[in-house]
Motif scaffolding. Structure first.
Motif, PDB file in Angstrom:
ATOM      1  N   VAL A  40       0.880  -1.218  -0.047  1.00 44.81           N
ATOM      2  CA  VAL A  40       0.053  -0.024  -0.146  1.00 44.81           C
ATOM      3  C   VAL A  40       0.774   1.460   0.087  1.00 44.81           C
ATOM      4  N   ARG A  41       1.921   1.078   0.812  1.00 46.95           N
ATOM      5  CA  ARG A  41       2.734   2.243   0.635  1.00 46.95           C
ATOM      6  C   ARG A  41       3.440   2.647  -0.803  1.00 46.95           C
ATOM      7  N   GLN A  42       3.748   1.631  -1.379  1.00 47.51           N
ATOM      8  CA  GLN A  42       4.267   1.706  -2.696  1.00 47.51           C
ATOM      9  C   GLN A  42       3.183   2.501  -3.858  1.00 47.51           C
ATOM     10  N   TYR A  43       2.162   1.837  -3.532  1.00 48.64           N
ATOM     11  CA  TYR A  43       1.097   2.438  -4.481  1.00 48.64           C
ATOM     12  C   TYR A  43       0.849   3.798  -4.187  1.00 48.64           C
ATOM     13  N   LEU A  44       0.632   4.160  -2.780  1.00 45.03           N
ATOM     14  CA  LEU A  44       0.601   5.742  -2.407  1.00 45.03           C
ATOM     15  C   LEU A  44       1.630   6.455  -3.047  1.00 45.03           C
ATOM     16  N   SER A  45       2.776   6.029  -2.978  1.00 47.19           N
ATOM     17  CA  SER A  45       3.770   6.740  -3.394  1.00 47.19           C
ATOM     18  C   SER A  45       3.945   7.195  -4.878  1.00 47.19           C
ATOM     19  N   LYS A  46       3.229   6.371  -5.761  1.00 43.60           N
ATOM     20  CA  LYS A  46       3.082   6.501  -6.881  1.00 43.60           C
ATOM     21  C   LYS A  46       1.834   7.284  -7.591  1.00 43.60           C
ATOM     22  N   SER A  47       1.095   7.380  -6.419  1.00 45.73           N
ATOM     23  CA  SER A  47      -0.572   8.144  -6.754  1.00 45.73           C
ATOM     24  C   SER A  47      -0.586   9.626  -6.883  1.00 45.73           C
TER      25      SER A  47
END
Length: 200
Positions: A40-47
């Motif tokens: 989830v952290r990785q997804y948020l970092s790209k959104s």
């Protein structure tokens, strides 16, 4: 015609709805987590964009977008996020709703990716200067942050974006065929009795 529906046409219970739709697979139910893990952290970092759903104390709902540089929604810990409020049109519909009803829903998008991230939880508005400064957001904010306690978090399947062909540029309409936002804005003002000057 929709206005010719009878009482028998309406779905009015969860049991009736389930009889039509069925029950979800165990993996669909169990994919929901109540924490912010590394994925989830990785997804948020790209959104760079999410859609925020709120409702007031009477249940009147609202959805509005929030966009900024990728990763503008920061992870505070395994259960909390924070994002900044920027200057807008001063309606602050979402923030007013949060003050009345803290329950929110969020749908995060990454350009080109058809799966979205859904987060549900409760939100709190903060003006804590030290906390806001720690986030290192670029540009001017309202000096207001929204802290979200994550209660549900899961990836949503790509079906909606696939069916919409959202990222397929060949399916995009020509710019001259899409609605004129300025004309729409003016027309809606006139519906509400606002008389515009010739130069407006």
């Amino acid at each position: 015609m929709w206005n010719q529906m009878t009482a028998e046409d309406r779905i009015t219970s969860a049991d009736e709805l389930r009889s039509l739709v069925g029950v979800p697979h165990e993996t669909v139910v169990k994919k929901t987590i109540a924490q912010v893990d590394s994925h989830v952290r990785q997804y948020l970092s790209k959104s760079p964009l999410f859609f925020l759903s709120t409702a007031n104390s009477e249940g009147k709902g609202d959805v509005s977008p929030r966009g900024d540089e990728p990763g503008f929604v920061k992870v505070l810990d395994d259960h909390h996020l924070i994002y900044p409020e920027r200057m807008g049109n001063r309606r602050v519909d979402s923030m007013l709703n949060i003050l009345e009803n803290p329950q929110i829903g969020m749908i995060f998008v990454i350009p080109g990716l058809e799966e979205v991230l859904r987060i549900n939880g409760t939100a709190t508005l903060t003006k804590n200067a030290e906390l806001l400064a720690q986030q290192e957001w670029k540009g001017k904010t309202l000096n207001i942050g929204v802290v979200v306690k994550v209660e549900e978090c899961f990836i949503h399947c790509p079906r909606a974006f696939k069916q919409a062909g959202l990222w397929n540029t060949s399916s995009w309409p020509e710019k001259e065929t899409v609605p004129s936002i300025l004309e729409m804005f003016r027309a809606h003002l006139q519906i509400n009795g606002v008389q515009l000057k010739q130069n407006d």
